[in-house]
Scaffold this motif. Sequence first.
Motif, PDB file in Angstrom:
ATOM      1  N   UNK A  61     -50.917  -4.682 -42.805  1.00  0.00           N
ATOM      2  CA  UNK A  61     -49.955  -4.300 -41.622  1.00  0.00           C
ATOM      3  C   UNK A  61     -50.782  -4.339 -40.447  1.00  0.00           C
ATOM      4  N   UNK A  62     -51.640  -3.619 -40.381  1.00  0.00           N
ATOM      5  CA  UNK A  62     -52.465  -3.264 -39.087  1.00  0.00           C
ATOM      6  C   UNK A  62     -53.046  -4.462 -38.682  1.00  0.00           C
ATOM      7  N   UNK A  63     -53.935  -5.482 -39.651  1.00  0.00           N
ATOM      8  CA  UNK A  63     -54.397  -6.646 -39.160  1.00  0.00           C
ATOM      9  C   UNK A  63     -53.432  -7.821 -38.855  1.00  0.00           C
ATOM     10  N   UNK A  64     -52.102  -7.762 -39.410  1.00  0.00           N
ATOM     11  CA  UNK A  64     -50.977  -8.768 -38.875  1.00  0.00           C
ATOM     12  C   UNK A  64     -50.655  -8.368 -37.666  1.00  0.00           C
ATOM     13  N   UNK A  65     -50.358  -6.951 -37.323  1.00  0.00           N
ATOM     14  CA  UNK A  65     -49.956  -6.443 -35.804  1.00  0.00           C
ATOM     15  C   UNK A  65     -51.036  -6.820 -34.879  1.00  0.00           C
ATOM     16  N   UNK A  66     -52.376  -6.452 -35.227  1.00  0.00           N
ATOM     17  CA  UNK A  66     -53.516  -6.725 -34.593  1.00  0.00           C
ATOM     18  C   UNK A  66     -53.438  -8.233 -34.069  1.00  0.00           C
ATOM     19  N   UNK A  67     -53.183  -9.059 -34.933  1.00  0.00           N
ATOM     20  CA  UNK A  67     -53.439 -10.478 -34.744  1.00  0.00           C
ATOM     21  C   UNK A  67     -52.132 -10.918 -33.543  1.00  0.00           C
ATOM     22  N   UNK A  68     -50.923 -10.519 -34.114  1.00  0.00           N
ATOM     23  CA  UNK A  68     -49.776 -10.741 -33.444  1.00  0.00           C
ATOM     24  C   UNK A  68     -50.132 -10.176 -31.990  1.00  0.00           C
ATOM     25  N   UNK A  69     -50.446  -8.872 -31.544  1.00  0.00           N
ATOM     26  CA  UNK A  69     -50.751  -8.472 -30.447  1.00  0.00           C
ATOM     27  C   UNK A  69     -51.876  -9.104 -29.588  1.00  0.00           C
ATOM     28  N   UNK A  70     -52.899  -9.737 -30.340  1.00  0.00           N
ATOM     29  CA  UNK A  70     -53.996 -10.252 -29.628  1.00  0.00           C
ATOM     30  C   UNK A  70     -53.371 -11.529 -29.038  1.00  0.00           C
ATOM     31  N   UNK A  71     -52.344 -12.160 -29.577  1.00  0.00           N
ATOM     32  CA  UNK A  71     -51.765 -13.480 -29.033  1.00  0.00           C
ATOM     33  C   UNK A  71     -51.006 -13.305 -27.788  1.00  0.00           C
ATOM     34  N   UNK A  72     -50.675 -11.953 -27.579  1.00  0.00           N
ATOM     35  CA  UNK A  72     -49.736 -11.755 -26.477  1.00  0.00           C
ATOM     36  C   UNK A  72     -50.486 -10.879 -25.262  1.00  0.00           C
ATOM     37  N   UNK A  73     -51.539 -10.163 -25.582  1.00  0.00           N
ATOM     38  CA  UNK A  73     -51.900  -9.109 -24.761  1.00  0.00           C
ATOM     39  C   UNK A  73     -53.638  -9.298 -24.850  1.00  0.00           C
ATOM     40  N   UNK A  74     -54.340  -8.837 -23.724  1.00  0.00           N
ATOM     41  CA  UNK A  74     -55.723  -8.646 -23.944  1.00  0.00           C
ATOM     42  C   UNK A  74     -55.987  -7.640 -24.939  1.00  0.00           C
ATOM     43  N   UNK A  75     -57.241  -7.326 -25.071  1.00  0.00           N
ATOM     44  CA  UNK A  75     -57.768  -6.562 -26.316  1.00  0.00           C
ATOM     45  C   UNK A  75     -57.354  -5.275 -26.046  1.00  0.00           C
ATOM     46  N   UNK A  76     -57.290  -4.472 -24.740  1.00  0.00           N
ATOM     47  CA  UNK A  76     -56.844  -3.389 -24.847  1.00  0.00           C
ATOM     48  C   UNK A  76     -55.554  -3.153 -25.115  1.00  0.00           C
ATOM     49  N   UNK A  77     -54.808  -3.942 -24.750  1.00  0.00           N
ATOM     50  CA  UNK A  77     -53.256  -3.869 -25.080  1.00  0.00           C
ATOM     51  C   UNK A  77     -53.104  -3.854 -26.523  1.00  0.00           C
ATOM     52  N   UNK A  78     -53.864  -4.849 -27.135  1.00  0.00           N
ATOM     53  CA  UNK A  78     -53.738  -5.045 -28.783  1.00  0.00           C
ATOM     54  C   UNK A  78     -53.940  -3.710 -29.463  1.00  0.00           C
ATOM     55  N   UNK A  79     -55.218  -3.110 -29.060  1.00  0.00           N
ATOM     56  CA  UNK A  79     -55.510  -1.878 -29.651  1.00  0.00           C
ATOM     57  C   UNK A  79     -54.484  -0.847 -29.522  1.00  0.00           C
ATOM     58  N   UNK A  80     -53.931  -0.647 -28.001  1.00  0.00           N
ATOM     59  CA  UNK A  80     -52.725   0.398 -28.169  1.00  0.00           C
ATOM     60  C   UNK A  80     -51.635   0.054 -29.208  1.00  0.00           C
ATOM     61  N   UNK A  81     -51.173  -1.093 -29.072  1.00  0.00           N
ATOM     62  CA  UNK A  81     -50.086  -1.456 -30.288  1.00  0.00           C
ATOM     63  C   UNK A  81     -50.424  -1.269 -31.568  1.00  0.00           C
ATOM     64  N   UNK A  82     -51.533  -1.657 -31.903  1.00  0.00           N
ATOM     65  CA  UNK A  82     -52.094  -1.372 -33.355  1.00  0.00           C
ATOM     66  C   UNK A  82     -52.108   0.183 -33.757  1.00  0.00           C
ATOM     67  N   UNK A  83     -52.836   0.762 -32.871  1.00  0.00           N
ATOM     68  CA  UNK A  83     -52.793   2.164 -32.777  1.00  0.00           C
ATOM     69  C   UNK A  83     -51.605   2.983 -33.058  1.00  0.00           C
ATOM     70  N   UNK A  84     -50.604   2.646 -32.368  1.00  0.00           N
ATOM     71  CA  UNK A  84     -49.219   3.021 -32.523  1.00  0.00           C
ATOM     72  C   UNK A  84     -48.612   2.694 -34.010  1.00  0.00           C
ATOM     73  N   UNK A  85     -48.798   1.546 -34.194  1.00  0.00           N
ATOM     74  CA  UNK A  85     -48.356   1.192 -35.647  1.00  0.00           C
ATOM     75  C   UNK A  85     -49.055   1.959 -36.778  1.00  0.00           C
ATOM     76  N   UNK A  86     -50.247   2.039 -36.585  1.00  0.00           N
ATOM     77  CA  UNK A  86     -51.167   2.841 -37.766  1.00  0.00           C
ATOM     78  C   UNK A  86     -50.380   4.444 -37.743  1.00  0.00           C
TER      79      UNK A  86
END
Length: 358
Positions: free
Chosen positions: A148-173
């Motif tokens: 789940x974290x990997x999928x969310x990370x990949x989806x977030x990376x497609x929409x945001x730069x790395x910092x934004x993707x890290x934040x989204x993945x952290x919330x999901x975790x």
Amino acid sequence: MTVEETPPTLDEVAASFRDARGDGADEDWARSAAVRFVLDDVRGPLARQALAGLVPVVRESGEPARELFGDAAAWATERQAAWRAEGVPASGPDVPTTVPELVHDLFFGAAVTAVVLMVVRLLTEGWDLDLNLALVLLPLLMSLGILGVRIVWHAAMRRFPRAGAVGVAAVVLVVYSVLVAGVFAVTSPVSFGQRSGLWMLAAAAVYGLVASVVGRRWPAPDPTPPPDAVGSDEAWQRALRAALRGRGDVPEARVRAVVDEAVRHAADAGRSLQQEFGSPASYAARFAPDAAVAGRRSAWWWTATALAPVALFATYVVADGWHWQGAFVGLGLWFALCVAMAAAAWRRSVAGARSSGP
């Protein structure tokens, strides 16, 4: 050989090379090429179709695969270069993108995790343990969390730069951890009594069986994705950014440079981006991966993961004071695995930087 006739696994494709001439050397060649594809994250269906297409050539010519196609790893690398030139997205994301892939990876990960948990529990608590439903479900929950974290990370990376993707993945975790805690509270009272830790092998076998059945019986998707036609230039640019970011091997600065260059080129030609370059996915596939970036991102991921057992170790020490505890064995194995994976990724990053340097 059509897509429908392509064997469902790389192992079966390699075996078909041996059947073509009755020579095991051909199978060894195919396995070497398959390893190169796997290491380069080539999409499974595309890799299988490329190799399976060579089987009739080997069968009809009667010549060894090595004499026909040269070195296996070199052939696989050249095949990837040809796909890039043709605009074929060869390297898929390192996450499942279809339901069959998701189910297979989920249960395969659960099987591996169940074996690891069994070893850790045997080392820390002995041969007997209090087997309950929560412990049986734990491998599946852990596998689901990682996927789940990997999928969310990949989806977030497609929409945001790395910092934004890290934040989204952290919330999901964090949210998932709370949900897992709730599942444990409900399932822990369902006890099967004091059992041998080897019973976890039964859970691993069930999870592995499901993964095997799914991998062999669920039809593989078409290896050639349909072109993603885009209406406006703005939408095309967004799709190109998403495709480049989603690969995980292109730095953000290069993403911006690629998009800006495409916009300038299309403006000079007086054509739309879609007319000039085709689909965003095909255009993104033409750029060679940056091995240094891919290795560095993997290295940071494993480095961050190594902090988890360190934090748990500190929690044990603060709560009970410094004394030997059986749980330290599992934490040590966890930490050692993360360090080894991080070191390997850092080496790949350094090697990639050197190979792409002046």
